[in-house]
Design a protein around this motif. Structure first.
Motif, PDB file in Angstrom:
ATOM      1  N   THR A   4       0.851  -1.184   0.000  1.00  0.00           N
ATOM      2  CA  THR A   4       0.000   0.000   0.000  1.00  0.00           C
ATOM      3  C   THR A   4       0.889   1.236   0.000  1.00  0.00           C
ATOM      4  O   THR A   4       1.982   1.235   0.592  1.00  0.00           O
ATOM      5  N   TYR A   5       0.422   2.265  -0.688  1.00  0.00           N
ATOM      6  CA  TYR A   5       1.144   3.534  -0.773  1.00  0.00           C
ATOM      7  C   TYR A   5       0.280   4.610  -0.148  1.00  0.00           C
ATOM      8  O   TYR A   5      -0.916   4.680  -0.407  1.00  0.00           O
ATOM      9  N   GLU A   6       0.902   5.437   0.682  1.00  0.00           N
ATOM     10  CA  GLU A   6       0.146   6.476   1.356  1.00  0.00           C
ATOM     11  C   GLU A   6       0.868   7.810   1.235  1.00  0.00           C
ATOM     12  O   GLU A   6       2.028   7.941   1.634  1.00  0.00           O
ATOM     13  N   TRP A   7       0.171   8.778   0.649  1.00  0.00           N
ATOM     14  CA  TRP A   7       0.680  10.140   0.521  1.00  0.00           C
ATOM     15  C   TRP A   7       0.582  10.843   1.869  1.00  0.00           C
ATOM     16  O   TRP A   7      -0.468  10.818   2.513  1.00  0.00           O
ATOM     17  N   VAL A  45       5.823   9.816   0.356  1.00  0.00           N
ATOM     18  CA  VAL A  45       5.064   8.598   0.123  1.00  0.00           C
ATOM     19  C   VAL A  45       5.662   7.490   0.984  1.00  0.00           C
ATOM     20  O   VAL A  45       6.880   7.279   0.965  1.00  0.00           O
ATOM     21  N   CYS A  46       4.808   6.813   1.723  1.00  0.00           N
ATOM     22  CA  CYS A  46       5.209   5.644   2.501  1.00  0.00           C
ATOM     23  C   CYS A  46       4.673   4.400   1.797  1.00  0.00           C
ATOM     24  O   CYS A  46       3.508   4.373   1.393  1.00  0.00           O
ATOM     25  N   ALA A  47       5.507   3.392   1.641  1.00  0.00           N
ATOM     26  CA  ALA A  47       5.077   2.094   1.124  1.00  0.00           C
ATOM     27  C   ALA A  47       5.078   1.121   2.285  1.00  0.00           C
ATOM     28  O   ALA A  47       6.057   1.034   3.033  1.00  0.00           O
ATOM     29  N   ILE A  83       8.300  -1.696  -5.957  1.00  0.00           N
ATOM     30  CA  ILE A  83       7.973  -0.731  -4.897  1.00  0.00           C
ATOM     31  C   ILE A  83       8.573   0.640  -5.200  1.00  0.00           C
ATOM     32  O   ILE A  83       7.889   1.666  -5.075  1.00  0.00           O
ATOM     33  N   GLY A  86       6.580   2.276  -7.792  1.00  0.00           N
ATOM     34  CA  GLY A  86       5.312   2.719  -7.204  1.00  0.00           C
ATOM     35  C   GLY A  86       5.470   3.997  -6.391  1.00  0.00           C
ATOM     36  O   GLY A  86       4.616   4.882  -6.444  1.00  0.00           O
ATOM     37  N   LEU A  87       6.564   4.103  -5.655  1.00  0.00           N
ATOM     38  CA  LEU A  87       6.834   5.322  -4.890  1.00  0.00           C
ATOM     39  C   LEU A  87       6.976   6.520  -5.821  1.00  0.00           C
ATOM     40  O   LEU A  87       6.384   7.580  -5.586  1.00  0.00           O
ATOM     41  N   GLU A  90       3.566   7.491  -7.435  1.00  0.00           N
ATOM     42  CA  GLU A  90       2.682   8.207  -6.510  1.00  0.00           C
ATOM     43  C   GLU A  90       3.205   9.617  -6.254  1.00  0.00           C
ATOM     44  O   GLU A  90       2.417  10.571  -6.169  1.00  0.00           O
TER      45      GLU A  90
END
Length: 131
Positions: A4-7, A45-47, A83, A86-87, A90
């Motif tokens: 999961t990626y979170e801004w 961004v946190c993965a 990953i 993805g970072l 995002e």
């Protein structure tokens, strides 16, 4: 593996310091990353995998149309599975949402294929002064 990626996701400084130490192969430090990114960054961004922080990228900016990705790191045991891409993706989406027109990155030569081929960055002429 579900990532999961979170801004602008919340994170623990100790976890990010440990991730940086493992990812960049140096001794863990005691940086207050949360204060740093809140003060200087457009976002980050946190993965996560199963709640564990396995990737991070900082998105600094000039307050206008230029954003810069810094401190991109993926945990050694989670590399080569998308990953990092993805970072970066995002980070680009969020910079565009913030009305930035450019996303910059600098990197060491061994990461050239990652940033150009996997992430879609283009080569430019740039300058640097080592201080």
């Amino acid at each position: 593996m579900t990532i999961t990626y979170e801004w602008r996701g919340d994170f623990d400084n100790a976890a990010l310091n440990a991730l940086h130490a493992a990812g960049f192969d140096y001794r863990a430090s005691d940086v207050d990353w949360l204060a740093r990114v809140r003060r200087h960054s457009l976002g980050w961004v946190c993965a996560r995998h199963g709640g564990d922080l396995v990737g991070f990228v900082n998105v600094a900016w000039d307050g206008g149309v230029h954003a810069f990705i810094l401190d991109t790191v993926v945990a050694p045991g989670h590399r080569h599975c998308g990953i990092g891409t993805g970072l970066a993706a995002e980070a680009a989406r969020q910079a565009l949402t913030a009305k930035c027109e450019w996303l910059h990155v600098d990197f060491e030569d061994d990461l050239r294929s990652f940033y150009f081929d996997a992430c879609g960055f283009k080569s430019t002429t740039a300058g640097l002064i080592a201080l």
